[in-house]
Design a protein around this motif. Structure first.
Motif, PDB file in Angstrom:
ATOM      1  N   GLY A  21       2.714 -19.498   5.812  1.00 48.87           N
ATOM      2  CA  GLY A  21       1.755 -20.245   6.610  1.00 48.87           C
ATOM      3  C   GLY A  21       0.494 -19.454   6.951  1.00 48.87           C
ATOM      4  O   GLY A  21      -0.486 -20.021   7.419  1.00 48.87           O
ATOM      5  N   LEU A  22       0.503 -18.128   6.700  1.00 44.96           N
ATOM      6  CA  LEU A  22      -0.695 -17.327   6.934  1.00 44.96           C
ATOM      7  C   LEU A  22      -1.791 -17.612   5.920  1.00 44.96           C
ATOM      8  O   LEU A  22      -2.951 -17.242   6.143  1.00 44.96           O
ATOM      9  N   ASN A  23      -1.454 -18.261   4.822  1.00 46.92           N
ATOM     10  CA  ASN A  23      -2.446 -18.494   3.779  1.00 46.92           C
ATOM     11  C   ASN A  23      -3.677 -19.190   4.342  1.00 46.92           C
ATOM     12  O   ASN A  23      -3.566 -20.231   5.007  1.00 46.92           O
ATOM     13  N   THR A  24      -4.840 -18.621   4.099  1.00 44.51           N
ATOM     14  CA  THR A  24      -6.182 -19.056   4.536  1.00 44.51           C
ATOM     15  C   THR A  24      -6.473 -18.754   6.002  1.00 44.51           C
ATOM     16  O   THR A  24      -7.590 -18.997   6.452  1.00 44.51           O
ATOM     17  N   LEU A  25      -5.517 -18.218   6.778  1.00 45.14           N
ATOM     18  CA  LEU A  25      -5.750 -17.998   8.206  1.00 45.14           C
ATOM     19  C   LEU A  25      -6.420 -16.660   8.492  1.00 45.14           C
ATOM     20  O   LEU A  25      -6.902 -16.426   9.603  1.00 45.14           O
ATOM     21  N   GLY A  26      -6.417 -15.741   7.526  1.00 47.54           N
ATOM     22  CA  GLY A  26      -7.164 -14.505   7.681  1.00 47.54           C
ATOM     23  C   GLY A  26      -6.581 -13.507   8.658  1.00 47.54           C
ATOM     24  O   GLY A  26      -7.316 -12.730   9.274  1.00 47.54           O
ATOM     25  N   ILE A  27      -5.249 -13.478   8.821  1.00 47.40           N
ATOM     26  CA  ILE A  27      -4.607 -12.496   9.696  1.00 47.40           C
ATOM     27  C   ILE A  27      -3.315 -12.007   9.057  1.00 47.40           C
ATOM     28  O   ILE A  27      -2.719 -12.687   8.216  1.00 47.40           O
ATOM     29  N   SER A  28      -2.886 -10.826   9.463  1.00 46.69           N
ATOM     30  CA  SER A  28      -1.565 -10.297   9.112  1.00 46.69           C
ATOM     31  C   SER A  28      -1.238  -9.192  10.107  1.00 46.69           C
ATOM     32  O   SER A  28      -2.099  -8.752  10.874  1.00 46.69           O
ATOM     33  N   ILE A  29       0.024  -8.757  10.106  1.00 41.01           N
ATOM     34  CA  ILE A  29       0.479  -7.803  11.121  1.00 41.01           C
ATOM     35  C   ILE A  29       1.520  -6.882  10.497  1.00 41.01           C
ATOM     36  O   ILE A  29       2.145  -7.219   9.487  1.00 41.01           O
ATOM     37  N   GLY A  30       1.694  -5.717  11.102  1.00 40.02           N
ATOM     38  CA  GLY A  30       2.694  -4.786  10.611  1.00 40.02           C
ATOM     39  C   GLY A  30       3.178  -3.865  11.712  1.00 40.02           C
ATOM     40  O   GLY A  30       2.652  -3.866  12.836  1.00 40.02           O
ATOM     41  N   ARG A  31       4.204  -3.084  11.368  1.00 41.59           N
ATOM     42  CA  ARG A  31       4.737  -2.080  12.287  1.00 41.59           C
ATOM     43  C   ARG A  31       4.838  -0.765  11.536  1.00 41.59           C
ATOM     44  O   ARG A  31       5.297  -0.713  10.393  1.00 41.59           O
ATOM     45  N   ILE A  32       4.388   0.319  12.195  1.00 40.81           N
ATOM     46  CA  ILE A  32       4.470   1.657  11.621  1.00 40.81           C
ATOM     47  C   ILE A  32       5.258   2.539  12.576  1.00 40.81           C
ATOM     48  O   ILE A  32       5.032   2.515  13.794  1.00 40.81           O
ATOM     49  N   ASP A  33       6.180   3.332  12.019  1.00 37.78           N
ATOM     50  CA  ASP A  33       6.914   4.345  12.777  1.00 37.78           C
ATOM     51  C   ASP A  33       6.612   5.702  12.158  1.00 37.78           C
ATOM     52  O   ASP A  33       6.762   5.884  10.941  1.00 37.78           O
ATOM     53  N   LEU A  34       6.181   6.653  12.984  1.00 35.72           N
ATOM     54  CA  LEU A  34       5.882   8.002  12.517  1.00 35.72           C
ATOM     55  C   LEU A  34       6.780   9.000  13.231  1.00 35.72           C
ATOM     56  O   LEU A  34       6.838   9.034  14.474  1.00 35.72           O
ATOM     57  N   GLU A  35       7.481   9.806  12.449  1.00 37.28           N
ATOM     58  CA  GLU A  35       8.256  10.897  13.026  1.00 37.28           C
ATOM     59  C   GLU A  35       7.293  11.958  13.574  1.00 37.28           C
ATOM     60  O   GLU A  35       6.105  11.952  13.245  1.00 37.28           O
ATOM     61  N   PRO A  36       7.771  12.881  14.439  1.00 33.54           N
ATOM     62  CA  PRO A  36       6.886  13.952  14.906  1.00 33.54           C
ATOM     63  C   PRO A  36       6.217  14.664  13.730  1.00 33.54           C
ATOM     64  O   PRO A  36       6.884  15.000  12.742  1.00 33.54           O
ATOM     65  N   GLN A  37       4.918  14.837  13.813  1.00 34.47           N
ATOM     66  CA  GLN A  37       4.079  15.390  12.737  1.00 34.47           C
ATOM     67  C   GLN A  37       3.970  14.445  11.537  1.00 34.47           C
ATOM     68  O   GLN A  37       3.452  14.837  10.487  1.00 34.47           O
ATOM     69  N   GLY A  38       4.447  13.231  11.674  1.00 33.13           N
ATOM     70  CA  GLY A  38       4.303  12.245  10.612  1.00 33.13           C
ATOM     71  C   GLY A  38       2.872  11.733  10.542  1.00 33.13           C
ATOM     72  O   GLY A  38       2.169  11.645  11.555  1.00 33.13           O
ATOM     73  N   LEU A  39       2.451  11.379   9.340  1.00 32.94           N
ATOM     74  CA  LEU A  39       1.048  11.036   9.111  1.00 32.94           C
ATOM     75  C   LEU A  39       0.909   9.771   8.277  1.00 32.94           C
ATOM     76  O   LEU A  39       1.579   9.612   7.255  1.00 32.94           O
ATOM     77  N   ALA A  40       0.018   8.870   8.713  1.00 27.97           N
ATOM     78  CA  ALA A  40      -0.500   7.810   7.849  1.00 27.97           C
ATOM     79  C   ALA A  40      -1.791   8.380   7.280  1.00 27.97           C
ATOM     80  O   ALA A  40      -2.811   8.441   7.979  1.00 27.97           O
ATOM     81  N   PRO A  41      -1.772   8.866   6.029  1.00 30.81           N
ATOM     82  CA  PRO A  41      -2.875   9.689   5.518  1.00 30.81           C
ATOM     83  C   PRO A  41      -4.178   8.920   5.366  1.00 30.81           C
ATOM     84  O   PRO A  41      -4.227   7.692   5.538  1.00 30.81           O
ATOM     85  N   LEU A  42      -5.226   9.659   5.047  1.00 32.97           N
ATOM     86  CA  LEU A  42      -6.549   9.063   4.887  1.00 32.97           C
ATOM     87  C   LEU A  42      -6.483   7.871   3.947  1.00 32.97           C
ATOM     88  O   LEU A  42      -6.074   7.995   2.795  1.00 32.97           O
TER      89      LEU A  42
END
Length: 225
Positions: free
Chosen positions: A90-111
């Motif tokens: 149902g998100l089709n054409t609505l222009g939104i989305s969502i997510g969840r990120i978990d990072l351990e200590p010193q964990g990185l979502a890189p550049l």
């Protein structure tokens, strides 16, 4: 008179061509356009085929599972779960989305960048150091870093297309929700895109571009391929 119209048209064209271009999702032209895997369907919008609206149900606009962490990303200390049009049709054409990120200590979502979306994150747990880079107008070989330490309840925005990162600087797991103003924001991880491309970027381009030796380039390819 003809010459005046020519000059006016030329000036308008030059203005438009030098104006910023934006690539947000298209505005929907109907209330709902639930994505469906049916090649016989008649309407094709935003890269998805639309279900006949009379067959849509509440489940087309529903998903669960953000209460638990997602799939681990090898070598990064991170786990990610995203709910896009592929999970919530149902998100089709609505222009939104969502997510969840978990990072351990010193964990990185890189550049990385999202070429089609601004990203907004909300910290649920832990301590994050986040930032994004803006090109320096006076010197395009340099950039300005906008960075911040975030705690539970804090919100931070990464403008569309800009390089950014998230880093867990705490001593326990950090969890945050990430929202995008696109049903398909795109993910470009800078090191992987450069050193893990297929076919590879020629060594001479990378050695000159990064001022590194061919041995160092080979090692980076090994790490990011």
């Amino acid at each position: 008179m003809n010459m005046w119209w020519f000059i006016t048209t030329l000036a308008i064209t030059a203005f438009i061509c030098n104006s910023p271009a934006y690539a947000y999702d298209n505005n929907p032209l109907q209330d709902i356009c639930v994505a469906v895997n049916d090649s016989q369907a008649a309407v094709f919008v935003n890269g998805k085929i639309c279900k006949d609206p009379k067959f849509a149900t509440a489940n087309d606009f529903f998903a669960s599972g953000l209460n638990v962490s997602g799939t681990a990303v090898p070598g990064s200390g991170a786990a990610a779960k995203f709910l896009t049009v592929d999970n919530i049709p149902g998100l089709n054409t609505l222009g939104i989305s969502i997510g969840r990120i978990d990072l351990e200590p010193q964990g990185l979502a890189p550049l990385h960048t999202h070429p089609r979306a601004t990203e907004l994150i909300t910290v649920l747990e832990g301590t994050l150091y986040v930032g994004f880079l803006v090109p320096d107008r006076a010197n395009f070989f340099k950039s300005r870093l906008f960075s911040k330490i975030l705690y539970p309840g804090d919100v931070f925005v990464f403008p569309i297309g800009l390089i950014h990162f998230q880093f867990n600087v705490g001593n326990k797991k950090a969890t945050y929700l990430t929202a995008f103003n696109s049903q398909n924001p795109g993910f470009i991880f800078i090191p992987n895109s450069i050193f893990g491309s297929n076919p590879p970027i020629p060594d001479d381009v990378l050695t000159q571009g990064f001022q590194l030796s061919k041995t160092q380039i080979t090692e980076l390819r090994r790490k990011f391929s």
